[in-house]
Structure formats: C-alpha cells, structure tokens
Motif scaffolding. Sequence first.
Motif, mmCIF file in Angstrom:
data_model
loop_
_atom_site.group_PDB
_atom_site.id
_atom_site.type_symbol
_atom_site.label_atom_id
_atom_site.label_comp_id
_atom_site.label_asym_id
_atom_site.label_seq_id
_atom_site.Cartn_x
_atom_site.Cartn_y
_atom_site.Cartn_z
ATOM 1 N N LEU A 58 5.296 14.866 -5.278
ATOM 2 C CA LEU A 58 4.081 14.869 -4.523
ATOM 3 C C LEU A 58 3.202 16.196 -4.572
ATOM 4 O O LEU A 58 3.887 17.469 -4.231
ATOM 5 C CB LEU A 58 4.221 14.366 -3.003
ATOM 6 C CG LEU A 58 2.947 14.419 -2.098
ATOM 7 C CD1 LEU A 58 2.006 13.279 -2.563
ATOM 8 C CD2 LEU A 58 3.386 14.176 -0.725
ATOM 9 N N THR A 61 1.083 11.931 -7.527
ATOM 10 C CA THR A 61 2.288 11.609 -6.919
ATOM 11 C C THR A 61 3.282 10.582 -7.760
ATOM 12 O O THR A 61 2.686 9.952 -8.600
ATOM 13 C CB THR A 61 1.888 10.590 -5.656
ATOM 14 O OG1 THR A 61 3.166 10.133 -4.946
ATOM 15 C CG2 THR A 61 1.114 9.302 -6.144
ATOM 16 N N LEU A 89 6.117 5.337 -3.232
ATOM 17 C CA LEU A 89 5.879 6.770 -3.307
ATOM 18 C C LEU A 89 7.228 7.599 -3.415
ATOM 19 O O LEU A 89 7.923 7.494 -2.590
ATOM 20 C CB LEU A 89 4.610 7.399 -2.644
ATOM 21 C CG LEU A 89 3.459 6.758 -2.415
ATOM 22 C CD1 LEU A 89 2.566 7.344 -1.771
ATOM 23 C CD2 LEU A 89 3.100 6.222 -3.872
ATOM 24 N N TRP A 113 -1.013 5.907 0.604
ATOM 25 C CA TRP A 113 0.279 6.437 1.321
ATOM 26 C C TRP A 113 0.218 5.852 2.700
ATOM 27 O O TRP A 113 1.252 5.528 3.181
ATOM 28 C CB TRP A 113 -0.182 8.089 1.425
ATOM 29 C CG TRP A 113 1.005 8.897 2.024
ATOM 30 C CD1 TRP A 113 2.108 8.191 2.893
ATOM 31 C CD2 TRP A 113 1.024 10.277 2.290
ATOM 32 N NE1 TRP A 113 2.717 9.638 3.474
ATOM 33 C CE2 TRP A 113 2.266 10.673 2.796
ATOM 34 C CE3 TRP A 113 0.208 11.271 1.495
ATOM 35 C CZ2 TRP A 113 2.331 12.067 3.078
ATOM 36 C CZ3 TRP A 113 0.418 12.681 1.971
ATOM 37 C CH2 TRP A 113 1.496 12.968 2.637
ATOM 38 N N TRP A 114 -1.013 5.913 3.428
ATOM 39 C CA TRP A 114 -1.111 5.206 4.503
ATOM 40 C C TRP A 114 -0.785 3.632 4.852
ATOM 41 O O TRP A 114 -0.004 3.287 5.622
ATOM 42 C CB TRP A 114 -2.481 5.180 5.180
ATOM 43 C CG TRP A 114 -2.831 4.499 6.309
ATOM 44 C CD1 TRP A 114 -2.459 4.868 7.753
ATOM 45 C CD2 TRP A 114 -3.417 3.245 6.427
ATOM 46 N NE1 TRP A 114 -3.011 3.847 8.340
ATOM 47 C CE2 TRP A 114 -3.557 2.838 7.622
ATOM 48 C CE3 TRP A 114 -3.969 2.405 5.363
ATOM 49 C CZ2 TRP A 114 -4.265 1.514 7.937
ATOM 50 C CZ3 TRP A 114 -4.798 1.254 5.630
ATOM 51 C CH2 TRP A 114 -4.789 0.709 7.120
ATOM 52 N N PRO A 149 -4.106 14.492 -1.598
ATOM 53 C CA PRO A 149 -2.941 14.176 -2.758
ATOM 54 C C PRO A 149 -3.677 14.254 -4.246
ATOM 55 O O PRO A 149 -4.839 13.686 -4.293
ATOM 56 C CB PRO A 149 -2.451 12.894 -2.619
ATOM 57 C CG PRO A 149 -2.696 12.156 -1.186
ATOM 58 C CD PRO A 149 -3.825 13.160 -1.048
ATOM 59 N N CYS A 198 12.178 10.978 -1.236
ATOM 60 C CA CYS A 198 11.097 10.346 -0.373
ATOM 61 C C CYS A 198 9.832 11.558 0.028
ATOM 62 O O CYS A 198 9.829 11.777 1.091
ATOM 63 C CB CYS A 198 11.264 9.352 0.478
ATOM 64 S SG CYS A 198 12.391 7.927 0.002
ATOM 65 N N GLU A 234 3.060 3.055 4.408
ATOM 66 C CA GLU A 234 3.771 3.478 5.668
ATOM 67 C C GLU A 234 3.352 2.520 6.825
ATOM 68 O O GLU A 234 4.500 2.287 7.767
ATOM 69 C CB GLU A 234 3.275 4.790 6.166
ATOM 70 C CG GLU A 234 3.603 6.024 5.152
ATOM 71 C CD GLU A 234 5.386 6.303 5.433
ATOM 72 O OE1 GLU A 234 5.615 6.397 6.512
ATOM 73 O OE2 GLU A 234 5.804 6.807 4.445
ATOM 74 N N ALA A 245 4.885 17.401 3.912
ATOM 75 C CA ALA A 245 3.913 16.566 3.421
ATOM 76 C C ALA A 245 2.898 16.147 4.559
ATOM 77 O O ALA A 245 1.677 16.211 4.246
ATOM 78 C CB ALA A 245 4.523 15.135 2.955
ATOM 79 N N THR A 283 6.864 11.801 0.852
ATOM 80 C CA THR A 283 5.789 11.417 1.705
ATOM 81 C C THR A 283 6.694 11.366 3.196
ATOM 82 O O THR A 283 5.555 11.350 4.041
ATOM 83 C CB THR A 283 5.311 10.140 1.525
ATOM 84 O OG1 THR A 283 6.115 9.082 1.252
ATOM 85 C CG2 THR A 283 4.486 10.327 0.246
ATOM 86 N N LYS A 284 7.782 11.075 3.293
ATOM 87 C CA LYS A 284 8.519 11.282 4.366
ATOM 88 C C LYS A 284 8.672 12.709 5.266
ATOM 89 O O LYS A 284 9.222 12.770 6.249
ATOM 90 C CB LYS A 284 9.755 10.581 4.382
ATOM 91 C CG LYS A 284 9.627 8.888 3.699
ATOM 92 C CD LYS A 284 9.265 7.984 4.541
ATOM 93 C CE LYS A 284 9.146 6.588 4.003
ATOM 94 N NZ LYS A 284 8.625 5.458 5.064
#
Length: 391
Positions: free
Chosen positions: A263, A301, A259, A237-238, A298, A281, A241, A288, A283-284
Amino acid sequence: MPFLRGSLGFERFSVTGFDADAFGDEHIEILAQHAAGKFQTANTENVHVGFLGGEHLFDQDFSLEKNVINNALHCSVRIDTNKIPAAIRAAWMQMELAGMAKDSEDGTVTKAQRKEAKEAVEQRCEVEAESGKYRKMQYFPFLWDFDQELLYFGGSVGNASGLCMDLLESSFGVELRHIGAGTVAQNWAVDADRYAEVDDLLPISFVSQFVQGSHTWANEHSQAPDFLGNEFLMWLWWYLENESDTIKLADESEVTVMLNKTLALECPNAESGKESITAECPTKLPEALQAIRSGKLPRKTGMTMISDGRQFDLTLQAERFAISGAKIHLDDDEEFTDEDRIDAIRLLSQSTDMLFHVFCDLRSGKQWKGIEKKISKWIAVAEPQGQKAAA
C-alpha cells in the motif's frame, strides 16, 4: 513471449484509425519493414526504434501464426540508444585542452584551440558511437487487441513509451491515447449518459480539517479526472472493511476483492509526505489508518481479485490505472493455451474497469454525499484490527 508467460505488467492505450477487418499479412510485412536493427530514425541523439518478433532481444522473425493469437497482435518494440555519456565527453574535452596547454608557451589555451578541441571530441564521439561500444538496448512487449481496440504496453508511460507509440502510429497509421483512471471514467460517463456529472467533479478530502485542491501529482497537460483513481481506492478500502468483500458489477456478475501485500499513500498537497507499507494486510495496520487521517490518499495497492471464477493477484496504480506484478492463478490440472492467456488478460482488464465503473456510478450520483460522510466518519473512528481484538 512476455504477455504469454510469467507475471503481467502493463499500461493501456486506445487505438483508433486502424483501417482493417483483421490483422493480416500486410501488417506482418509492416513489422518486418520496421524491424529493430534495420530501421533507423532521423534523431539527433542517435535513437533507433524498431519492432521485434517478441521472443528475445534480437528476434526479427514475424508471422501470422507466431504473432497473431486470438485476434491480438503480440510482439515488442526495441529502443537502441547510442549516446556517449556526458561525463566521458567532458573527460575527453579536458584531455584535449590539457594537451594543448602543455604544448603552449604560457600554458594557456586560446579560443581557437578550444573550438579545435571541441571538434576533436565530436569526431571521437562519432567514431566511438559507430563502434557500438556505448549502445544500450531496451525492449518493451505489447499486445494489440483488435476486438477491444486496445493496446497493452508492457512498460510505464514516459520517454520510452512515447518512442514506442510514435513508431506504432507512424507504421500503422493509427492514433493512440493513454487510458488512465480519468479516461476510464469519461468513457463510462459517455455510455451512461453522465458526462456532465463526471465533468463537474472536483477532488475531495475525506478528512474534514484538510481542504482539497488539485493533487500535486496531477498531470497538468491532461483534463481527465485522474484523481478519481485515488478516491476509488479509498472507497474500495472503506467498502471492503465495512460492507462486503463481494461487489456486484453492472452486468450482474460479481467480483470478490481483498487488498493485500502493498500500500502506497501520499499527501495530495505535498505537506505530510509519503507512506509505503508492505504487509500481508497493509490496510489493517495502524500506520495505514494514521496515514489517511493525516490527509494522505492511496496511490497504489496490491489486491487479489476473483472474477468469473478466475483469481488474479495484482498491484493497481490509481491515477494511471496501470497494472503490475499480475499473476493469473490456474487449477492444478488446468490446460492453459496462449488463447486462454489472452482471454484472461481481457478478463482482468475488463473486470478492473467494471469495478471502477461501480465507483463512478456512485461518485457521480445523488447518493455520494451520504457515502462520503460514512467514509469520513470511518476514517475518524476506525481502529486497527489488533486494537479491536484487544478491546
């Protein structure tokens, strides 16, 4: 056949002890000898387990041409249970006792009569079970990849998978071991000469005010570091991003990842509960980010992955490294045979593992402390995409 059409869902097991150079007629004969409806296990709860040809719930036809494709054995296991529900047994017992009480002078039932009523109920259960009235059938497809010594099981790990694995082990003389995130990490560590480093790893918290111990969902019977699956999804995820949506694998190939769709997060200490988000999305979204700031990790996902020119949509469960709802995208004019389908399943499995291997290399290496600090800082200061745009 389930693995050859539609969306995919599976957990994986390693296969050892298979003493053959390839699948042959003798293995087809084993399937036929243990076909569902013919073979009965000596089980006190009346559970029967047998193989199916793979086409449908009553398919008892097996052949090399039908069931061995691209050096992989494809068929199913059916589990038949024939158990009288407890509520019905209790009702029959009350009916027997009520009849005896009605016939007695004082309206009471003796100890001997209770024993007689119990025996009558047991006899009735046997008669009803033989009629098949309460029979329940479940079937689970599997794909046994000879080349990879790997079995893809089309169901989740639990009692049903245990019965299926027992049948496979006893029929073919093999040993099956479930492959979760920890097992994938350990296998990589052996090949990379990093076993000691991986064996020393402990769960971490990416949020400074939370002290991380063993995850509440951890399998107490396993020593494999399955917690790495949760940390992998956090790292991924990191990375997506902040770094790139393309990741180079050990074989110099690349995968592109996004992703999406779903989630699921949970507090590893069982303090701040769970969070499930469904969105294009997820994770946006602010919820989240708030979830990971509160210490959640998590657990599952959705993602889109492009590997070797092939696009997959799937959902990945972190600890078990189980895949569900996987779709293989095809070009409009592409001809896709059963052999191609199995190759695509292999590519999906290998690409997911190799993506995880990138994380394992970082997590067990000297550079991890710096990466961990970056992830913690990102969690602390990151803003949802909508708020960034407004700013």
